[in-house]
Scaffold this motif. Structure first.
Motif, PDB file in Angstrom:
ATOM      1  N   SER B 286       0.855  -1.241  -0.007  1.00  0.00           N
ATOM      2  CA  SER B 286      -0.176   0.179  -0.024  1.00  0.00           C
ATOM      3  C   SER B 286       0.864   1.341  -0.003  1.00  0.00           C
ATOM      4  CB  SER B 286      -0.767   0.048   1.189  1.00  0.00           C
ATOM      5  OG  SER B 286      -1.889  -0.909   1.111  1.00  0.00           O
ATOM      6  N   ARG B 289       2.260   1.819  -3.379  1.00  0.00           N
ATOM      7  CA  ARG B 289       1.357   2.168  -4.249  1.00  0.00           C
ATOM      8  C   ARG B 289       1.002   3.545  -4.221  1.00  0.00           C
ATOM      9  NH1 ARG B 289      -4.015  -1.314  -4.734  1.00  0.00           N
ATOM     10  NH2 ARG B 289      -4.382  -0.197  -2.747  1.00  0.00           N
ATOM     11  N   GLN B 293       1.141   6.837  -6.597  1.00  0.00           N
ATOM     12  CA  GLN B 293       0.236   7.687  -6.814  1.00  0.00           C
ATOM     13  C   GLN B 293       0.465   9.045  -6.644  1.00  0.00           C
ATOM     14  OE1 GLN B 293      -3.823   6.456  -5.498  1.00  0.00           O
ATOM     15  NE2 GLN B 293      -4.365   8.419  -5.071  1.00  0.00           N
ATOM     16  N   LEU B 390      -5.980  16.804  -6.159  1.00  0.00           N
ATOM     17  CA  LEU B 390      -5.021  15.094  -6.479  1.00  0.00           C
ATOM     18  C   LEU B 390      -3.844  15.035  -5.520  1.00  0.00           C
ATOM     19  CD1 LEU B 390      -5.389  15.505 -10.357  1.00  0.00           C
ATOM     20  CD2 LEU B 390      -6.687  13.946  -8.964  1.00  0.00           C
ATOM     21  N   ILE B 393      -5.292  14.359  -1.665  1.00  0.00           N
ATOM     22  CA  ILE B 393      -5.962  13.043  -1.365  1.00  0.00           C
ATOM     23  C   ILE B 393      -4.778  11.932  -1.795  1.00  0.00           C
ATOM     24  CG2 ILE B 393      -8.079  13.442  -1.714  1.00  0.00           C
ATOM     25  CD1 ILE B 393      -8.234  12.654  -4.445  1.00  0.00           C
TER      26      ILE B 393
END
Lengths: 595, 451
Positions: B286, B289, B293, B390, B393
């Motif tokens: 996680s 990732r 992101q 963007l 978050i």
């Protein structure tokens, strides 16, 4: 009591209040929808009655009927408004009660929340970072889609730049100008002086004198029975302008606050050959034109130069129409300001130019102007600002010592201008403190002017500058008219006093009246002269024909038009064309009667 | 029988106040003027404006209300006092002053004053714009909590709210910034005060309004029954500014980590989803990732900004059309070219004004040019907001205890109402377990942290 106010009673109250609110809301919506496009004063029956009243303005019963319906419609409107107001209060009350009792009921049964146990796995931040990202991307797509939809929906009809706008305007103006010139070139030549003299091209005939070159004019007729009437045609729109005649065409204009038109009648049959509806000038369409019932919206008498006819309306709109009824050009001169009766000065033409005396406002604001327009194209030739107040007199164009002059009357001046460039030639102060209505009359190098509360004056026209002290031949203070222009014959000057009496003065010396004749009627129409007969049309439609002599005034005929009349007659060979308040009459004898 | 009696009682309770309203009646209706009547023309007079008070009173009342709201939120932590203040402010700023002046609309006055130095902005508007900002910088969104009449209206009707998913809440929240940007641009160009024009609560404060305003206001209120403060969260342009400032506030409503018992009640009762629980430890996958992101969001942000700048630049025509003069120019042009067969009241009035067509067209074309630039600016603004969202978050934050969202918390005090620790503090209960839901056991947060 406390036992009565239980949870259930409170809940029921909230439910009843809620249901009540919904019912009131439905009633309001249904009522509102039924009245969405309802305008009380546009009820069909009411509109019909009002239309009928326009045609029958003296119908007292109809008037009362309209009053009653008007009141009823307004009461109905306010009753509906009352209903909405009361309904709104009831709705608000119902909603407030619903919320209060609903909240009360909730508080009475308030339960602690039961949070669900946290499950193992990713927390809400983790979920947000994944799902939220997609949601934001979706929002971006939605925003771009909205932008595209906005661009697709709103298209501009304007040029893309100011340069392009300027270019379009230049092209458009050039095209219009070219079209105007082309149309002007296609017009025939101006008529000959002979043809001019035998026509009736403007207010009170070719020279504005009210004198006809024709003879054999009838002295008796009856408009009601039709005796002596060649034809009688209804005039579709009201107006107090007088008819003008060119060849076999009779022209006049009519207008209300909503529509205006120029009419061409067949002089032989009375049939309407065409009607040219004149659209109001869009620049002044919403402004209120102040006028009186006596003046209306089409008071100025039309004029023709033998090629086009020219009309002016109460809102300052000057139009030219060809003999086929096509509007050729227009000039909006602006709504007359501080003109207590509405614009009334008639038009006159001179060698293809249209002369407009546009007096309004006060002497200080310099709104008044004398203007000349090219009759063929409508292009302004010149304009001269006049420091004069509003006036209702019409200009005349005449020749004095071989040179043409435009002679105008106003408070307190009689002013002559050159038709070439609008420059002032001379002026005389003799119409002080007067609301000037009568028009000047020219005869043998002398102009005769008059007005109630001022004087009747004879002025030589060969001066320059202020010639008050040098060129006034005579003045008298008797028999002064407030509306009717004087009539000048070979030997006499005649006036119709505002109280309804015909006065006769010596043309050379003025002095005391030679005689006066009580006419017993009210007069707006100016007197006319045919041969040695003076024709007078009373406001009630009664006509009197007199033959003035140096000793007395002989009545040679009486007639009735059958309806009110405030305009001046136009004369053709053997015929009188006169406009009543409702009809246009042609008075004369048929060929068989003549023979 | 008992049910029947209760129903009758309910009817009486409803009928009494309504009857009182009806009994009062309305003043005599204006007697209509019949046709042909020689009625006297009424003399023009300036009507008495109800509720008109000197500007200084408005400012003073606002200042006092802000002080009280901050005190009730941060010191006394009293939901009851906050509610009382909310009702008082709703009655005064809403129904008595009829929603004007309000800080939401005052934003436009200030924008116009900045763009046009000749515009004399009312001192009340400046004060109403500035004071809540200052208080927010120090005390959080206490203005939203109890002073704003728009917020008060929604606060009081939030009968049974449902939680809006955080992803939806965050994305819809961006609309307020779009609205703010559009409102500032339209105000600065004198196109119109769209926030006032579309204020959903004005029809209720003034007991009347256009159909579109009533429908919009009614819809917002209807949604507000189940979604807490929809206007404040997703549309209010002033709320958007306060949300930003609140992130930097010195003091604000908070959940004391040292006394929190981890009961979850505050998280559960907050209708605005503004209380976040402690985060859990991420798995390595996680975390990896998440980093990827985040990097993607950082790189995407400039692209988003540039894209929105381009899109905004293409919106010159539709944006300019919001200006009444541009709309008029388009209408007159259509009439002139014969594409529009009927004139409008506005085009008739224009022609009556005597203004030259070319002037009107030139003004509209010039404005369209301005909107090409301003549309681009609006696009940049939206791009920045979206790009930041963007990144925001995608960024991972660690929380060890329950925390009120700095931006999203409107300081309404509902969490106090349920918080067992607060009840003990106020002396309402002696033991925390008295107010815990059935089956819920006390888990000290310190223990959670250790675990």
């Amino acid at each position: 009591m406390n036992s009565l106010i239980t949870f259930r009673s409170i809940l029921h109250t909230a439910i009843v209040a809620g249901v009540f609110s919904v019912l009131v809301l439905i009633l309001l919506l249904v009522d509102g929808a039924s009245r969405l496009n309802k305008v009380p004063m546009e009820a069909s029956q009411f509109v019909e009655l009002r239309k009928q009243f326009v045609e029958e303005p003296n119908n007292v019963e109809l008037r009362q009927q309209i009053q009653v319906m008007d009141l009823a419609l307004r009461q109905e409107y306010f009753r509906e408004q009352h209903f909405t107001v009361i309904g709104s209060y009831l709705l608000i009350g119902g909603i407030v009660l619903t919320l209060i009792f609903g909240k009360w009921a909730t508080i009475l049964r308030r339960k602690l929340p039961k949070p669900k146990p946290k499950l193992p796995g990713p927390d809400s931040d983790e979920l947000l970072s994944h799902t939220g990202l997609r949601a934001v991307v979706l929002l971006i797509v939605a925003l771009i889609g909205t932008s595209w939809a906005m661009n697709a929906t709103y298209k501009s009809s304007l040029p893309t730049s100011i340069e392009e706008l300027a270019s379009l305007n230049a092209t458009s103006n050039q095209t219009l100008e070219d079209a105007k010139i082309e149309e002007a070139l296609a017009l025939p030549d101006l008529p000959t002086p002979e043809e001019w003299q035998h026509s009736w091209p403007n207010f009170r005939g070719p020279q504005g004198t009210g004198i006809s070159m024709h003879a054999s004019i009838p002295t008796t007729w009856d408009g009601s029975s039709g005796d002596g009437i060649l034809w009688k045609a209804p005039v579709p729109l009201p107006g107090v302008n007088s008819p003008i005649v060119w060849r076999d065409h009779v022209f006049l204009s009519g207008a209300t606050d909503k529509e205006r038109a120029v009419f061409c009648f067949d002089a032989l049959t009375g049939d309407i050959q065409w009607r040219a509806d004149i659209k109001p000038d869009p620049l002044v369409v919403v402004a209120e034109v102040k006028t009186t019932d006596d003046t209306g919206y089409a008071a100025p008498t039309m004029a023709t130069d033998g090629r086009l006819v020219f009309a002016m309306f109460g809102d300052g709109l000057l139009v030219a129409v060809d003999f086929q009824g096509k509007e050729r050009w227009r000039q909006s001169l602006g709504i007359p300001q501080r003109n207590s009766y509405g614009h009334a000065s008639s038009l006159v033409t001179h060698q293809g130019a249209v002369i407009v005396q546009y007096d309004h406002g006060t002497p200080d604001d310099e709104l008044s102007k004398l203007m000349s327009f090219d009759g063929a194209t409508g292009n302004p030739n010149w304009e001269t600002v006049r420091s004069t107040p509003a006036s209702w007199s019409s200009p005349i164009v005449t020749t004095s010592n071989e040179s043409a002059q435009i002679i105008t009357c106003c408070d307190p001046w009689v002013i002559a201008y050159s038709p070439k460039d609008g420059k002032e030639i001379w002026r005389v102060n003799c119409l002080e403190r007067a609301e000037v209505g009568p028009s000047p009359v020219y005869s043998d190098d002398v102009v005769y002017v008059c007005n109630d509360t001022a004087v009747l004056a004879a002025i030589r026209c060969d001066g320059t500058g202020d010639v008050t002290d040098t060129h006034v031949v005579w003045t008298v203070e008797d028999g002064l008219p407030d509306t009717c222009s004087p009539l000048v014959s070979k030997d006499f000057v005649m006036t119709v006093a505002s109280y309804g009496a015909l006065f006769c003065f010596d043309k050379k010396d003025g002095g005391d009246p030679i005689w006066e004749e009580d006419l017993g009627a009210d007069f707006i129409s100016s007197p006319s002269l045919v041969g040695d007969h003076v024709y007078l049309f009373g406001r009630d439609g009664s006509a009197s024909i007199y033959m003035p002599t140096a000793d007395e005034c002989q009545r040679v005929g009486e007639a009735e038009l059958g309806e009110d009349c405030v305009t001046c007659p136009a004369f053709q060979d053997g015929r009188i064309i006169i406009r009543g308040v409702e009809h246009l009459f042609c008075i004369g004898k048929t060929e068989s009667e003549s023979s | 029988m008992n049910n029947l009696f209760r129903s009758c009682l309910a009817l009486v309770l409803v009928a009494m106040p309504i009857g009182m309203v009806s009994a009062e009646g309305v003043p005599d209706l204006m007697f209509p003027v019949p046709e042909f009547a020689n009625h006297p023309i009424p003399t023009a007079s300036v009507p008495h404006t109800e509720g008109e008070v000197p500007a200084v009173w408005d400012i003073a009342i606002l200042l006092v209300a802000l002080c009280l709201a901050s005190y009730f939120t941060l010191v006394s932590r009293s939901r009851k006092s906050q509610l009382a203040l909310t009702i008082a402010c709703l009655l005064w700023f809403g129904f008595w002053r009829q929603g004007c002046v309000c800080p939401v609309g005052a934003t436009q006055n200030v924008a116009l004053a900045i763009a046009d130095p000749s515009y004399v902005v009312p001192v009340t508007a400046v004060a109403f714009f500035i004071l809540p900002l200052i208080f927010t910088l120090f005390f959080g969104r206490t203005f939203c909590a109890s002073v704003c009449p728009l917020g008060a209206m929604q606060e009081l009707i939030a009968v049974r709210t449902v939680a809006v998913p955080r992803w939806l809440d965050h994305s819809l929240g961006l609309l307020a910034y779009v609205y703010l940007g559009a409102a500032v641009i339209f105000a600065a160009t004198k196109t119109g005060f769209i926030v006032c024009r579309w204020d959903p609560f004005i029809p209720f404060f003034r007991l009347g309004g256009n159909t579109d305003m009533l429908v919009f206001g009614g819809s917002i209120l209807a949604i507000g029954l189940v979604v807490g403060r929809p206007y404040c969260r997703y549309l209010c342009p002033y709320g958007a500014i306060l949300r930003l400032l609140s992130c930097f506030s010195k003091w604000r409503l908070s959940i004391p980590g040292d006394t929190c018992v981890n009961c979850q009640l505050c998280e559960d009762v907050c209708p605005y989803g503004a209380i976040h629980p402690p985060t859990v430890k991420q798995t390595p996958e996680s975390r990896k990732r998440g980093k990827r992101q985040f990097a993607l969001a950082v790189f995407a942000a400039p692209v988003v900004i540039a894209s929105f700048w381009w899109v905004g630049s293409t919106l010159a025509v539709p944006l300019a059309m919001w200006h009444p003069e541009s709309r008029l120019a388009e209408q007159v042009r259509l009439e002139e070219t014969g594409e529009a067969t009927e004139s409008t009241d506005a085009s008739d009035a224009f022609r009556g004004s005597g203004m030259a067509l070319e002037e009107l067209y030139a003004s509209a074309i010039s404005r369209r040019g301005e909107f090409t630039y301003l549309g681009g600016l609006l696009g940049v603004w939206i791009g920045i907001v979206v790009g930041f969202k963007l990144i925001h978050i995608s960024a991972r934050r660690q929380r060890d205890d329950y925390q009120a969202d700095r931006a999203g918390c409107v300081s309404c005090g509902r969490c106090y109402w349920y918080c067992p620790v607060e009840k003990v503090r106020l002396g309402l209960i002696t033991d925390i377990s008295e107010v815990l839901p059935d089956g819920k056991t006390l888990v000290p947060l310190s223990a959670v942290r250790k675990s």
